[in-house]
Every structure is written in C-alpha cells, then in structure tokens.
Design a protein around this motif. Sequence first.
Motif, PDB file in Angstrom:
ATOM      1  N   VAL A  82     117.909 -30.537 -69.400  1.00 20.31           N
ATOM      2  CA  VAL A  82     117.540 -31.639 -68.515  1.00 20.31           C
ATOM      3  C   VAL A  82     116.022 -31.632 -68.342  1.00 20.31           C
ATOM      4  O   VAL A  82     115.467 -30.873 -67.536  1.00 20.31           O
ATOM      5  CB  VAL A  82     118.242 -31.512 -67.154  1.00 20.31           C
ATOM      6  CG1 VAL A  82     117.963 -32.740 -66.283  1.00 20.31           C
ATOM      7  CG2 VAL A  82     119.755 -31.323 -67.336  1.00 20.31           C
ATOM      8  N   ILE A 112     118.601 -34.687 -72.043  1.00 21.64           N
ATOM      9  CA  ILE A 112     118.472 -35.949 -71.315  1.00 21.64           C
ATOM     10  C   ILE A 112     117.146 -35.910 -70.555  1.00 21.64           C
ATOM     11  O   ILE A 112     116.559 -34.844 -70.348  1.00 21.64           O
ATOM     12  CB  ILE A 112     119.642 -36.192 -70.344  1.00 21.64           C
ATOM     13  CG1 ILE A 112     119.686 -35.090 -69.258  1.00 21.64           C
ATOM     14  CG2 ILE A 112     120.959 -36.258 -71.090  1.00 21.64           C
ATOM     15  CD1 ILE A 112     120.722 -35.342 -68.175  1.00 21.64           C
ATOM     16  N   GLU A 134     115.347 -44.423 -74.762  1.00 21.23           N
ATOM     17  CA  GLU A 134     116.752 -44.812 -74.948  1.00 21.23           C
ATOM     18  C   GLU A 134     117.054 -45.308 -76.359  1.00 21.23           C
ATOM     19  O   GLU A 134     118.114 -44.959 -76.914  1.00 21.23           O
ATOM     20  CB  GLU A 134     117.166 -45.844 -73.894  1.00 21.23           C
ATOM     21  CG  GLU A 134     117.288 -45.242 -72.506  1.00 21.23           C
ATOM     22  CD  GLU A 134     117.798 -46.204 -71.459  1.00 21.23           C
ATOM     23  OE1 GLU A 134     118.302 -45.747 -70.421  1.00 21.23           O
ATOM     24  OE2 GLU A 134     117.664 -47.443 -71.675  1.00 21.23           O
ATOM     25  N   TYR A 138     117.975 -40.803 -76.311  1.00 20.90           N
ATOM     26  CA  TYR A 138     117.853 -39.968 -75.116  1.00 20.90           C
ATOM     27  C   TYR A 138     118.274 -40.763 -73.877  1.00 20.90           C
ATOM     28  O   TYR A 138     117.713 -41.816 -73.591  1.00 20.90           O
ATOM     29  CB  TYR A 138     116.407 -39.492 -74.928  1.00 20.90           C
ATOM     30  CG  TYR A 138     115.949 -38.483 -75.958  1.00 20.90           C
ATOM     31  CD1 TYR A 138     116.485 -37.200 -75.982  1.00 20.90           C
ATOM     32  CD2 TYR A 138     114.986 -38.822 -76.908  1.00 20.90           C
ATOM     33  CE1 TYR A 138     116.066 -36.269 -76.938  1.00 20.90           C
ATOM     34  CE2 TYR A 138     114.564 -37.897 -77.857  1.00 20.90           C
ATOM     35  CZ  TYR A 138     115.114 -36.629 -77.866  1.00 20.90           C
ATOM     36  OH  TYR A 138     114.702 -35.712 -78.814  1.00 20.90           O
ATOM     37  N   GLU A 139     119.259 -40.249 -73.154  1.00 24.18           N
ATOM     38  CA  GLU A 139     119.659 -40.879 -71.903  1.00 24.18           C
ATOM     39  C   GLU A 139     118.575 -40.659 -70.851  1.00 24.18           C
ATOM     40  O   GLU A 139     118.011 -39.570 -70.756  1.00 24.18           O
ATOM     41  CB  GLU A 139     120.966 -40.277 -71.394  1.00 24.18           C
ATOM     42  CG  GLU A 139     122.165 -40.472 -72.300  1.00 24.18           C
ATOM     43  CD  GLU A 139     123.356 -39.680 -71.814  1.00 24.18           C
ATOM     44  OE1 GLU A 139     124.019 -40.121 -70.853  1.00 24.18           O
ATOM     45  OE2 GLU A 139     123.614 -38.599 -72.381  1.00 24.18           O
ATOM     46  N   ARG A 157     127.214 -36.398 -65.016  1.00 20.86           N
ATOM     47  CA  ARG A 157     126.781 -36.080 -66.389  1.00 20.86           C
ATOM     48  C   ARG A 157     126.732 -34.582 -66.627  1.00 20.86           C
ATOM     49  O   ARG A 157     126.962 -34.107 -67.760  1.00 20.86           O
ATOM     50  CB  ARG A 157     125.396 -36.703 -66.632  1.00 20.86           C
ATOM     51  CG  ARG A 157     124.841 -36.461 -68.035  1.00 20.86           C
ATOM     52  CD  ARG A 157     125.663 -37.186 -69.084  1.00 20.86           C
ATOM     53  NE  ARG A 157     125.088 -37.067 -70.408  1.00 20.86           N
ATOM     54  CZ  ARG A 157     125.317 -36.055 -71.249  1.00 20.86           C
ATOM     55  NH1 ARG A 157     126.118 -35.062 -70.855  1.00 20.86           N
ATOM     56  NH2 ARG A 157     124.777 -36.039 -72.457  1.00 20.86           N
TER      57      ARG A 157
END
Length: 297
Positions: A82, A112, A134, A138-139, A157
């Motif tokens: 993250v 992410i 995006e 990549y979220e 998530r």
Amino acid sequence: MAELQGRVLKNYNGYYYVQVDGHTEPFTCKVKGKMKQNRFSLATGDMVTFEANEKGEGMIKKVLARKNFLLRPTMANLDLFVATFACAAPDFSFLLADKLLALAELAKIPAILVLNKVDTAPAGLVEQVRSVYEPIGYEVFTVSAKTGSGVDALRARLRGRICAFGGPSGVGKSSTINAIDSSVELRTGAVSEKIGRGKHTTRFAQLLPFDEGYIADTPGFGNLLLEGLEPQQALASFREFAVYEDGCRFCPCTHTHEPVCGVKEAVAAGQIAASRYESYLAMLEEIRLIKEKEGRK
C-alpha cells in the motif's frame, strides 16, 4: 523442545517475534548459532521453523522459501503493498510514488496507491493522479483518516491479506491504519511545519493481526534511495513501457538518447504519462550517480 513453524511479526533488538497459528501470543525467538555462522537474511513477514520451550521462547533454525521480498521497506511474503501519500502537507510527489511502485513491481508484489488527507487536496490533484496510474493498472484509493472518508472501501480491499503500508514521513500511514482498525493503536505524529514533513513515529516494520490477515506500518522517509539497483531494473519497473518497445529501432533500448524509440514517441503522443517518463529518467540518473560514487571507493 517442540519444533514449530510461524511468521515473523517483528524484529526488535535482536529478538524475533514469531506468530504460530492457534497460539494467542507470539513466541520470542533468537537465531540459532548455526544460522549465525552463515550469511542469512531474516525479515518481517518471513516464515520460519524454530524450537520452543514452555516459556514461549524459541531458537529459529531455518527461514522458509519466500514468495516475494521487498527491499525497501524490508518485508517478505506480502500479498499487497500500500503506497501511501498525502494530498497535502507533505505535498504529493510523483517521483517518490513511482520509486515505491517500482520497488514493488520488481519484487512482483501487487500494489495500490492511497491518497490520504483528501479533504485538503488541491483542486485537480486526485483526478491527475488517477489519470496517471489507473490506466496502467494501479488502483487509487482516496481517504481521510481525519474524517473517515473512503476508509470502508480501503478496509474491504485489505481484508484477509498480508499488507504493508509504505510512504514518506507525515503522510498519515499510522493514522490511516488506526482509522481502518482503531484497536491497532499505532502512534501518530504531527507534521513539522518548519521542514514540511513528518516526524519518524514508526521505528520498525511490524505485522499486526487484521481481519483474517495482517497489516504493517513501516518507517517513513524523506527520500527513497536506489542503492543496488541497475538501469535495466529501473526500466523493467515501468510496466507500461513494454507495450511500446516494438517501436524501438535498437534492442535493447534505454529510451533516452536513441533516435527511433517507441517509448519516447508514446510519451510525446500522451500515451505514456510525462510524469512517469520523467521519473524513469530521474531514477536512471540517480543510479548512475550512485554507481559513479561507488566506483571512486
């Protein structure tokens, strides 16, 4: 002594705290002498075998094979990384974001991007970040640890996964984790107004039980150095470049000075974000300077 297998939750002052399924408390372990005689690498997240006594103390005998290994921050066996940044105070850095994502990409760890302090975001920043990351897979999650905005989506998530938060000092990694699960009770620190970045409130990486998985905070940084990386690794870490490499006249192509280059053409056409290409060039230059410095030693 019983032989057990477990996961290293943290390493502190020479002790490794190892969690075993079915046990409430982690075992406090040291490294067995035979391991010390050889070079060994042992990181938070590693799976190990160890001998333990009835007092909950153990000696680690072996580090099991890793499914992945992240060099900075140093973690093993992650399901998700993250990459966490603030929208403001400190300002978002495309270069630091690209460095963190590059390290995760090289380690083959899904990543992410989380933007904290969304309630203070400059106009257009979130849309700009989404437009860069995006389209390449990549979220991007926007949250406010202060107001709780976006926290539920991020919590969902991360559920059931072994995750590590990483990012610069002061972006609110600890605050975001606390917002996701208040029982974590990590210390949070205020951002220094004088230097525009946060105090180092997290001193070492530590995995904490979270919703059928684990979650880790990691120490913040002011800059992320790329010691040990090669130019070819920097290139491989930008996943979107490969799509356009068929348009390069030379193979291999560094996508810098070559006269006919599919990647540079894609940047000019807006198919590759200019910020990503600029980060790639900056990383190449940093690697060159590091190697030049090492060569003088």
